[in-house]
Design an enzyme around this catalytic site. Structure first.
Site, PDB file in Angstrom:
ATOM      1  CB  THR A   5      -0.808   0.076   1.378  1.00  0.00           C
ATOM      2  OG1 THR A   5      -2.044  -1.131   0.929  1.00  0.00           O
ATOM      3  CG2 THR A   5      -1.667   1.293   1.480  1.00  0.00           C
ATOM      4  CG  ASN A  14      -6.537  -7.944  -5.482  1.00  0.00           C
ATOM      5  OD1 ASN A  14      -6.438  -7.377  -6.584  1.00  0.00           O
ATOM      6  ND2 ASN A  14      -7.442  -7.738  -4.847  1.00  0.00           N
ATOM      7  CD  GLN A  29      -2.293 -10.982  -4.446  1.00  0.00           C
ATOM      8  OE1 GLN A  29      -1.760 -12.170  -4.292  1.00  0.00           O
ATOM      9  NE2 GLN A  29      -2.800 -10.559  -3.284  1.00  0.00           N
ATOM     10  CB  SER A  44       3.815  -7.061  -0.437  1.00  0.00           C
ATOM     11  OG  SER A  44       3.700  -6.884   0.717  1.00  0.00           O
ATOM     12  CB  ALA A  45       7.743  -9.375   2.819  1.00  0.00           C
ATOM     13  CG  HIS A  46       1.830  -9.760   3.808  1.00  0.00           C
ATOM     14  ND1 HIS A  46       2.029  -8.383   3.259  1.00  0.00           N
ATOM     15  CD2 HIS A  46       0.531 -10.109   3.712  1.00  0.00           C
ATOM     16  CE1 HIS A  46       0.934  -8.164   2.705  1.00  0.00           C
ATOM     17  NE2 HIS A  46      -0.074  -8.957   3.181  1.00  0.00           N
ATOM     18  CB  THR A 103      14.534   3.981  12.283  1.00  0.00           C
ATOM     19  OG1 THR A 103      14.998   5.197  13.005  1.00  0.00           O
ATOM     20  CG2 THR A 103      15.449   2.744  12.612  1.00  0.00           C
ATOM     21  CB  CYS A 126     -12.969  -3.802   2.263  1.00  0.00           C
ATOM     22  SG  CYS A 126     -14.402  -3.770   2.978  1.00  0.00           S
TER      23      CYS A 126
END
Length: 385
Positions: A73, A149, A177, A197-199, A235, A318
């Site tokens: 996002t 997605n 995706q 994205s990682a997850h 950071t 959502c």
């Protein structure tokens, strides 16, 4: 999660891989701030730059082109809003099936926005894109996702880039995706920016990246420090970034789940009357099945499967956890009723044949009951008619 249920919602988030957990723990043990010049700080900095190299290599980019973010996002917002606020784009053109983070960022950018329609299978209309680029005024940024997605449909992003180049437009692609489900090559796609994205690939939640071509100077979304070469102050999330790199290293060893997905779809269509597979006429990533069951709401299906120990997603879910008519399916020309009926079954790195077996047993049993109940209602209404 996967120890107590059959998990088939990888497009929402994949279970963390063991190697990722190890990498996160090791990174937390470093203990230093990557901006510090002492030993711990230098170790942290080295870990981040090693991870940047790994992620870049995974997506066919240079390390200098990778900006780590808090997820897809933020990366999508940085691409669109950063370009508009820097004056690189006076208008935005996005496909009608984009993720909410693209649609919302476009709507909030303060410039004209045009939607590119898709066909019945959910593939972007390239001729319409060409017309939109030709008709508008001022420099444009085009954003078209690489894989949807909800349906898994793959978009012709390289062709999108070719058309956009002919009009002098910039191109961004949300590849969240697509990563881990097929080839994702920043250079080959010839886009200016790309989100990952990682997850979704078994890495930690809360970390992603915007891959940005050299020479594209975006205005940062936040102000403060000079981290990430001034491109993203704050950071760095060392543990998340290390976990992202660990997940990326695992991708080449994942088994292809396409055969499992195809068997799941064949059995559903053969054994459950009134079901449909959305996007089946187009090229798709091999892990995703978007299934509609006539006149049965998605949330009802998801809850019934959950009670049976099978976890799937509602294609139209959502962030609030509520379910709405799928904007993807409505963009594909489906009615609101049909768009409310779709569930998304998505497999991933730990999926096995037994997961499909358990889904089919639960889904076929539930669908049979639901269809019988529906038939009884229709019969009752007919008797009173």
């Amino acid at each position: 999660m996967t120890n107590v249920a059959t998990y088939l919602d990888y497009n929402a988030g994949a279970p963390a891989r063991p190697a990722v957990v190890d990498a996160v723990v090791a990174a937390l043990a470093i203990g230093g701030n990557p901006s510090s010049v002492h030993r711990a700080g230098r170790l942290a900095r080295r870990a981040i730059e090693d991870a940047r190299e790994t992620v870049a290599e995974t997506v066919g980019a240079e390390a200098s082109e990778v900006i780590f973010t808090s997820g897809g996002t933020e990366a999508n917002n940085l691409a669109l809003l950063g370009a508009v606020r820097r004056g690189l784009a006076a208008r935005l053109i996005v496909s009608a099936i984009e993720h909410d983070s693209i649609r919302a960022a476009a709507e909030g950018a303060g410039v004209p926005v045009a939607l590119v329609p898709v066909d019945r299978d959910g593939v972007v209309d390239l001729d319409a894109l060409d017309r939109l680029l030709a008709d508008g005024q001022g420099p444009a940024l085009v954003s078209v996702m690489l894989a949807n997605n909800e349906t898994g449909v793959i978009q012709p992003v390289a062709e999108v880039a070719r058309i956009a180049r002919g009009h002098g437009a910039l191109v961004h692609s949300d590849a969240v995706q697509a990563l881990g489900k097929g080839a994702v090559d920043f250079s080959a796609l010839d886009v200016d920016m790309m989100t990952v994205s990682a997850h979704k690939i078994g890495g930690p939640a809360g970390v992603g990246a915007l891959v940005k071509r050299a020479g594209i100077d975006l205005l940062p979304l936040s102000l403060g420090g000079g981290q990430d070469y001034g491109r993203r102050p704050g950071t760095e999330n060392l543990a998340g970034i290390a976990g992202f790199a660990a997940a990326a290293k695992c991708l080449g060893g994942d088994a292809d789940v396409t055969a499992l997905r195809d068997r799941l779809e064949r059995e559903v269509l053969a054994q459950v009357p009134g079901t449909r597979i959305f996007g089946a006429g187009a090229a798709r990533v091999g892990n995703t099945a978007c299934i509609g069951l006539s006149n049965v709401k998605a949330e009802t299906q998801v809850m019934a499967l959950d009670l049976a120990g099978v976890l799937v997603g509602a294609g139209s879910a959502c962030s609030s956890g509520k379910v709405r008519p799928s904007p993807v399916l409505t963009a594909m020309g489906e009615s609101e009723a049909v768009a409310r009926s779709a569930i998304r079954v998505s497999l991933g790195w730990a999926s096995v044949a037994g997961d499909v077996d358990r889904f089919l047993a639960a889904y076929i049993e539930f669908a049979g009951r639901a269809l019988q109940a529906r038939a009884a209602v229709v019969q009752k209404e007919s008797n009173h008619g």
